[in-house]
Design an enzyme around this catalytic site. Structure first.
Site, short mmCIF file in Angstrom:
data_model
loop_
_atom_site.label_atom_id
_atom_site.label_comp_id
_atom_site.label_asym_id
_atom_site.label_seq_id
_atom_site.Cartn_x
_atom_site.Cartn_y
_atom_site.Cartn_z
NE ARG A 73 -49.32 92.76 100.84
CZ ARG A 73 -48.62 91.66 100.64
NH1 ARG A 73 -47.39 91.57 101.06
NH2 ARG A 73 -49.16 90.64 100.01
CG ASP A 126 -52.51 92.16 99.66
OD1 ASP A 126 -52.29 93.23 100.24
OD2 ASP A 126 -51.61 91.36 99.34
#
Length: 439
Positions: free
Chosen positions: A337, A335
């Site tokens: 983000r 990930d």
């Protein structure tokens, strides 16, 4: 028949000459004092290219859309000298200033004064500085079939104030462009500013040389997507911890959010959050959906689709126990983000307490609470809203520690749920037998 119109290309500044931005200069540039108590003390963000001597940041306005502006200039459809006429563009709702605006650690990824530049920097604009908003606030009606269904089923009742009989929800919405204070961003990620600047310079192919040649410029307008906020109720109530706040921080998923792809829970969770926000506003509270452009866990849609194929084609099928592994195999990371910057928009709104957080993500929860915002109840997605092909996602996430009020699947359970295969036979098998054409 309409006459052909040939665009008139703007004249070149001087043949064969390119003005570099990596050299020191900008004798007329105003200083930026990040986290100052007032707009006047802070100074304006000037990222326009009309008068280069006024520029006091790295990069330009509009985030990733700045490249489209360059195409428009190159094609001759936009004058590079154009200045925006900001008449009647002021925000529909007054937001702030809040105490967090003068805390240089609370907000590092947006300009808190970015929506009010026409007013707070009126003298500078009159003096010839091309200062443009990085935040816009307006009103809108939001119409979703899921909300109409909730009305039909009796879960929601139109009140004429927050929800109309047509199914339209009345909202205040704000668009926010990224404005990064580089020293603060570096501290959020636990790295040095020098390492941050070097990585940004190298990983963008040297697009912004000022990152490594202009250490005097602390503010960067990065070419990334921004955020959109949807407020259900009075936006002024967001800053009042005594008013119940229902909120969801949602990261973009075009396939699900827009087109209803059922491999993930993104749209069902988003529309569930909107329903909860409407109910919260009708109870006398306020609702908030903060929507960030971070497609595919900020890995992008190409990478996301590659991961989908890898999951569907792997030996044993698409199972929850391999959900994160396939992403890491393709992207090198599960990930990207990195929610460290996400709470900034909440601080811009003056939020100090979220009573009901519609999210199962511990990354988001930890980032919000770690920034000093209190969170009360956490609201998970109802099981009946999880699409069958997204069972893999939910099982994998809850097993990895995502919030759930129910049981956490063990290793054996993770192997049970399987997503659909890619082949055509499986697609036919998903149809109702009566719908399958005769051979």
């Amino acid at each position: 028949m309409a006459a052909d119109v040939t665009p008139v290309r703007p004249p070149a500044r001087s043949a064969g000459h390119i003005r570099l931005t990596s050299h020191s200069g900008g004798h007329a540039a105003m200083p930026i004092t990040w986290g100052a108590a007032t707009a006047a003390e802070r100074g304006p963000v000037v990222g326009t290219t009309t008068t280069r001597g006024h520029r006091n940041v790295v990069g330009t306005h509009s985030g990733s859309y700045g490249v489209y502006r360059a195409l428009a200039v190159a094609a001759g459809s936009l004058s590079r000298e154009h200045r925006a006429d900001l008449t009647n563009t002021s925000p529909t709702d007054v937001i702030g200033p809040h105490p967090q605006w003068s805390d240089p650690e609370a907000i590092v990824s947006l300009d808190p004064w970015g929506g009010t530049v026409v007013d707070v920097f009126a003298d500078e604009i009159a003096a010839g500085y091309d200062i443009r908003p990085t935040i816009a606030v307006t009103k809108a009606h939001v119409i979703l079939p899921e909300i109409a269904d909730a009305i039909a089923r009796g879960r929601l009742r139109p009140d004429g104030r927050f929800l109309l009989a047509s199914g339209a929800a009345l909202v205040t919405k704000a668009a926010i462009e990224p404005v990064w204070y580089l020293p603060g961003v570096a501290r959020r990620f636990g790295c040095t500013e020098a390492d941050l600047r070097r990585a940004l310079f190298e990983e963008t192919g040297g697009m912004y040389p000022e990152l490594v040649t202009r250490s005097d410029l602390d503010v960067f307008l990065p070419p990334v997507g921004g955020q959109t906020l949807y407020v259900f109720g009075d936006a002024a109530d967001l800053a009042d911890p005594a008013v119940e706040l229902t909120a969801r921080v949602h990261d973009e998923c075009n396939g699900s959010d827009v087109f209803g792809s059922d491999i993930c829970t993104c749209r069902p969770y988003l529309t569930h959050a909107i329903e909860e926000c409407i109910l919260g506003a009708q109870r006398g509270g306020v609702g908030l959906v903060a929507y960030s452009r971070k497609e595919g866990r900020a890995l992008g849609e190409v990478t996301k689709f590659l991961v989908y194929n890898a999951r569907k084609r792997q030996a044993g099928g698409d199972t929850a126990d391999q959900y994160f592994a396939r992403t890491e195999c393709v992207a090198g990371v599960q990930d990207m983000r990195f929610q460290e910057l996400m709470p900034d928009v909440l601080h811009w709104l003056g939020i100090r307490k979220i009573h009901r957080l519609v999210s199962m993500s511990n990354m988001k929860y930890d980032a919000i609470t770690g920034s000093g915002i209190d969170v009360g109840e956490r609201v998970n997605i109802p099981d009946e809203l999880v699409p069958p092909d997204a069972r893999v996602e939910i099982d994998a996430k809850t097993a990895a520690g995502y919030f759930t009020p129910g049981p956490v699947p063990d290793a054996d359970e993770l192997k049970k749920a399987k997503g659909r295969r890619l082949d055509a036979l499986d697609a036919l098998g998903a149809l109702d037998p009566l719908d399958v054409p005769n051979p």
